[in-house]
Design an enzyme around this catalytic site. Structure first.
Site, short mmCIF file in Angstrom:
data_model
loop_
_atom_site.label_atom_id
_atom_site.label_comp_id
_atom_site.label_asym_id
_atom_site.label_seq_id
_atom_site.Cartn_x
_atom_site.Cartn_y
_atom_site.Cartn_z
N ASP A 92 0.88 -1.16 0.00
CA ASP A 92 0.00 0.00 0.00
C ASP A 92 0.93 1.22 0.00
O ASP A 92 2.03 1.17 0.54
CB ASP A 92 -0.85 -0.05 1.28
CG ASP A 92 -1.99 0.93 1.24
OD1 ASP A 92 -2.04 1.74 0.28
OD2 ASP A 92 -2.82 0.90 2.15
N GLY A 94 0.68 3.92 1.58
CA GLY A 94 0.79 4.58 2.88
C GLY A 94 -0.10 5.80 2.96
O GLY A 94 -0.21 6.43 4.01
N PHE A 96 -3.29 6.15 3.10
CA PHE A 96 -4.34 6.00 4.11
C PHE A 96 -3.77 6.27 5.52
O PHE A 96 -4.40 6.95 6.32
CB PHE A 96 -4.95 4.60 4.03
CG PHE A 96 -6.05 4.37 5.01
CD1 PHE A 96 -7.32 4.87 4.76
CD2 PHE A 96 -5.84 3.67 6.18
CE1 PHE A 96 -8.36 4.67 5.67
CE2 PHE A 96 -6.86 3.47 7.10
CZ PHE A 96 -8.12 3.97 6.83
N GLN A 197 -11.10 6.90 -6.18
CA GLN A 197 -11.66 7.56 -4.99
C GLN A 197 -13.01 8.17 -5.34
O GLN A 197 -13.58 7.88 -6.38
CB GLN A 197 -10.66 8.62 -4.48
CG GLN A 197 -9.42 8.01 -3.82
CD GLN A 197 -9.71 7.36 -2.47
OE1 GLN A 197 -10.80 7.51 -1.90
NE2 GLN A 197 -8.75 6.61 -1.94
N GLY A 224 -11.14 4.36 -0.04
CA GLY A 224 -12.12 5.26 0.56
C GLY A 224 -13.45 4.62 0.93
O GLY A 224 -14.43 5.32 1.18
N ASP A 274 -8.29 -6.97 1.33
CA ASP A 274 -7.34 -7.08 2.42
C ASP A 274 -8.00 -6.50 3.66
O ASP A 274 -8.88 -5.65 3.55
CB ASP A 274 -6.07 -6.25 2.13
CG ASP A 274 -6.33 -4.76 2.29
OD1 ASP A 274 -6.92 -4.17 1.37
OD2 ASP A 274 -5.99 -4.20 3.34
N CYS A 312 -13.24 -26.67 11.78
CA CYS A 312 -11.96 -26.15 11.27
C CYS A 312 -10.88 -27.21 11.48
O CYS A 312 -10.84 -27.87 12.52
CB CYS A 312 -11.59 -24.87 12.02
SG CYS A 312 -9.96 -24.21 11.58
N CYS A 317 -7.32 -25.77 16.28
CA CYS A 317 -8.59 -26.45 16.55
C CYS A 317 -8.41 -27.94 16.81
O CYS A 317 -9.22 -28.56 17.48
CB CYS A 317 -9.56 -26.19 15.38
SG CYS A 317 -10.10 -24.47 15.36
ZN LIG Z 1 -9.04 -23.46 13.52
#
Ligand SMILES: [Zn+2]
Length: 380
Positions: A92, A94, A96, A197, A224, A274, A312, A317
């Protein structure tokens, strides 16, 4: 050669499966990027990320610029060599983070002046400098410097920020092409994504789409959004952008991490997302499970013998009960931060894998409905 190819389009929605080519790597989309701001996904080693099946993560140019800084990254021939990571790396710009500094910044047409959040030292980022620095980082995907506005923002301010973002995007592209021509930096195959944007104003989003598209980038990021606006409004804008962007381009919607939003964006044809939520919430004791979110700090788990999520198959887990995790959390044992982060990242990476499989079978919408019904049942 184009770096992105759609290999399957869902017959019932705009969801699609694609392949993003990053140098020698081929990564399937929809893709989720865990956040590794400083070049590390908090609490997780690179071996663990690989074990989980993380194909790429996103680091942050602003933070890496302040620490470890340009000289170290040059010495080690880029971040991927420095951290010994041979899978995908996004950065990124930066922007933001700089805009989040509030009192510590000044934006002009030339660039943005800011003070380091670490020691107060003064710095100046221009679009060119941000592109040059991301070349030093050597990420596979870099992004333009943009002006990200908060929510709510008045129309005129948002309009001005779209104009600045376009101006900067042109300068970023020019610098990026120069860098490629001169073979500068640590990634010969680096891609550059433009950022769209326009806050929640549709005419501004349309203007931004047209202007950024006309410059021509390897992919398009949407900035944004998910900055505090109500969900219905965000979805309306997400839908509007999707209808106005070419369906052949790779679309990256930034900062999306709530599962309902992820499903909505994928349904509308977005390819990459992300978010810090899986790791940040994990460190705060919150786990994602097939039956909803649980907070391991809650005393009702102190005698619970079941795993975080009995559906999971991650090692947490398989080996740790909720009661044990609760005990670790209450005793402030550091291990619990890793265990919770590991499970959450595993959960979301595997969810994306399942989503890709379902899209290819034209079962995405049914899966979405079943998954969210169970997720919102809160019977955990
Ligand atoms: Zn798990």
């Amino acid at each position: 050669m184009k770096s992105f190819k759609v290999i399957y389009r869902d017959k019932l929605s705009q969801a699609r499966v694609g392949i993003l080519k990053l140098g020698n790597l081929e990564i399937f989309t929809p893709l989720f990027l865990p956040v590794g701001t400083l070049g590390v996904v908090k609490t997780l080693s690179y071996e663990e990320l690989k074990e989980i099946g993380v194909d790429a993560f996103i680091a942050n140019a602003y933070h890496l610029y302040l620490r470890p800084g340009e000289e170290i990254l040059k010495k080690f021939c880029g971040l991927k060599k420095f951290i010994n990571w041979d899978r995908g790396l996004f950065t990124d710009s930066g922007g933001f983070q700089i805009y989040s500094l509030k009192e510590l910044k000044k934006i002009t047409e030339e660039g943005v002046e800011f003070r380091s959040h670490i020691d107060g030292s003064k710095h100046f980022f221009t679009p060119e400098k941000v592109i040059e620095f991301q070349a030093v980082i050597g990420s596979d995907v870099s992004v333009c410097l943009d002006e990200c506005v908060e929510y709510p923002v008045d129309y005129n301010y948002a309009k001005r920020s779209v104009e600045v973002t376009t101006l900067w995007a042109k300068r970023c592209k020019k610098k990026f092409d120069e860098i490629k021509k001169n073979n500068f930096g640590n990634s010969q195959n680096q891609l550059l994504f433009g950022i769209i944007q326009g806050s929640v104003y549709k005419d501004l989003r349309k203007k931004s789409i047209e202007e950024i598209l006309s410059i021509g980038f390897d992919g398009y990021a949407i900035g944004g959004l998910a900055v505090g606006e109500p969900r219905e409004l965000m979805w309306e804008v997400v839908n509007f952008i999707s209808e106005n962007l070419s369906q052949d381009e790779v679309k990256y919607i930034m900062g999306i991490g709530e599962l309902e939003d992820i499903f909505f964006c994928i349904e509308k044809g977005y390819d990459i997302m992300d978010c810090v939520l899986p790791t940040r919430n994990g460190r705060n004791g919150q786990a994602l499970t097939s039956f909803g979110k649980i907070n391991i700090k809650n005393s009702k788990y102190s005698t619970d013998e079941s795993p975080l999520d009995n559906e999971c198959s991650c090692f947490v887990c398989k080996n740790y009960s909720r009661a044990l995790l609760h005990h670790y959390y209450k005793s402030q044992e550091l291990l619990v931060l890793k265990l919770m982060s590991y499970h959450n990242v595993y959960f979301i990476i595997n969810l994306f894998k399942t989503i890709r499989e379902k899209i290819i079978k034209d079962e995405f919408l049914r899966f979405k409905e079943d998954f969210l019904k169970k997720f919102n049942s809160e019977i955990c």
